[in-house]
Design an enzyme around this catalytic site. Structure first.
Site, PDB file in Angstrom:
ATOM      1  N   TYR A 183       9.778 -85.751 -32.237  1.00 49.67           N
ATOM      2  CA  TYR A 183      11.134 -85.943 -31.695  1.00 49.67           C
ATOM      3  C   TYR A 183      11.976 -86.721 -32.701  1.00 49.67           C
ATOM      4  O   TYR A 183      11.446 -87.559 -33.451  1.00 49.67           O
ATOM      5  CB  TYR A 183      11.094 -86.774 -30.406  1.00 49.67           C
ATOM      6  N   ASP A 221      14.405 -83.477 -20.796  1.00 51.69           N
ATOM      7  CA  ASP A 221      15.288 -83.934 -19.712  1.00 51.69           C
ATOM      8  C   ASP A 221      16.683 -83.347 -19.806  1.00 51.69           C
ATOM      9  O   ASP A 221      17.080 -82.828 -20.848  1.00 51.69           O
ATOM     10  CB  ASP A 221      15.464 -85.454 -19.800  1.00 51.69           C
TER      11      ASP A 221
END
Lengths: 263, 263
Positions: free
Chosen positions: B110, B52
């Site tokens: 992540y 994003d």
């Protein structure tokens, strides 16, 4: 009117240094702008060190006189509300009326961060100088040991006043590892202009085997030697702490600790 | 024509996310621009994850087909020469012709970085979410333990395709300290949209005592529960690694290791 001491942290990337300039964005400029919104009527705030363009700080010290009716903690909060995201007031204390963050400093501590990597590393290079091949840590440490004590650093920087003294006493000069970084920490009562960045560049050359430690020793023992030209880039350098003799600043509880409501 | 796999690192601050958009600066956009300067004639490169806006990467994986006469190491260097300072190619390998960095991924990792501080901290907030009061580490860890294994994460994100599966298997979910930061590391074959940032926000609420672990367990055990609204901000998140099954990528010596001349 009370004299306040404020600890300032900033990301220097977007600033033309600390010191105010007519046509450029400087840290002093944005802090004074914020202070004016709190009815500060001074002409110039006082600061411990005039960091260069691109140099960062986690512990810059400033002082100013202000008429303020609320607590120091509320002043800290109000000041932060008016500062841009890349500058923050981290702590506040009441100082003695004549306190001067530059002239009263007992010592200053700088850190320089090196990233050893053959390839660009965008998440680490904003606050570090990328160097390759890796300097040898033992050689860096051997070089740093030669820096401690009293030396004439004429070859590594210019004094604040033309013709001023170039002798400085280094109370600490150390290299250590911090995650993927090599960090050089140096402490002295005062530094010459560009001295830390020249010393870092010279030591990295020693660490990479491109210079010998003797070349450092020569320059420290033979005042009158030519000024070393190369300096390490600004983005690796951080002014981390300035200390004062007892009595110049209220040594009470730091204001930021009783502010659990702050976010 | 050879298919290359490239590891990409980027500071996402100045990008509207990874995926190409007509009117916005995106990571894919600047990488394709760089590839075109190397005579790449494709229409779209392939990528492991569409991070994003504002999300960073140290191990994003892309793939593209290119006619290149020199070594992969030289391609890496040429690509880096054409990329902006906040995007870098960190490694290159030759992939099998059908290799797809998204569909072939065995798992993705992540990390989310949290800074516990009541006051703004400009040198640490570019890559972390500042949180106060400090979440309790034991509570964060207790929450993370509930995440591992196979669960329906419908309450924490939407699937890539409308009506797609919302079940995911988390092979690791851990909190650890790293200097002044709290880091959440999560590994899964695939994630739902915004899932990591929703899980971080929810766990921080648990860590601060504003929610109970039971509320997390309920949402994992009762598919059909409402979507959690709040998500942790983008700047704390980094895509750190994507792994592939053996045989899809040449597992030889990484190209960046034989490049001591690079600086």
């Amino acid at each position: 009117m009370v004299r306040y001491q404020v600890i300032l942290a900033y990301d220097g990337t977007e600033y033309q240094g600390f010191q105010k300039q007519a046509m450029a964005r400087t840290v002093q400029g944005v802090v004074e702008e914020a202070l004016r919104k709190l009815s500060w009527g001074g002409t110039s705030l006082l600061a411990a060190g005039r960091t260069d363009a691109g140099v960062h700080a986690s512990g810059q010290v400033i002082a100013f006189d202000l008429e303020w009716r609320h607590s120091p903690a509320e002043l800290l909060r109000a000041l932060n509300a008016h500062l841009p995201p890349d500058v923050a007031a981290r702590d506040i204390r009441i100082a003695s009326p004549g306190f001067h963050p530059r002239f009263d400093a007992a010592w200053r501590c700088y850190r320089y961060h090196i990233l050893c990597d053959p390839l660009r590393s965008p998440l680490k290079e904003r606050y570090a100088w990328r160097v390759w091949p890796s300097p040898d840590l033992a050689r860096l440490r051997a070089a740093a040991r030669r820096l401690t004590g009293r030396h004439d650093f004429m070859a590594f920087g210019s004094p604040p006043q033309l013709g001023g003294k170039t002798t400085r006493t280094i109370s600490r000069a150390e290299w250590f590892e911090e995650g993927p970084l090599l960090v050089f920490e140096i402490v002295s009562q005062a530094f010459l202009y560009h001295m830390v960045r020249r010393l870092v560049f010279f030591q990295v050359e020693i660490g990479q085997g491109r210079r010998q430690i003797d070349q450092l020793v020569e320059r420290l023992e033979a005042p009158g030697s030519e000024m070393v030209q190369d300096l390490a880039p600004a983005q690796g350098l951080v002014l981390v702490e300035v200390r004062y003799a007892k009595g110049r600043v209220d040594e009470g509880r730091p204001a930021n600790l009783d502010n659990s409501k702050l976010k």
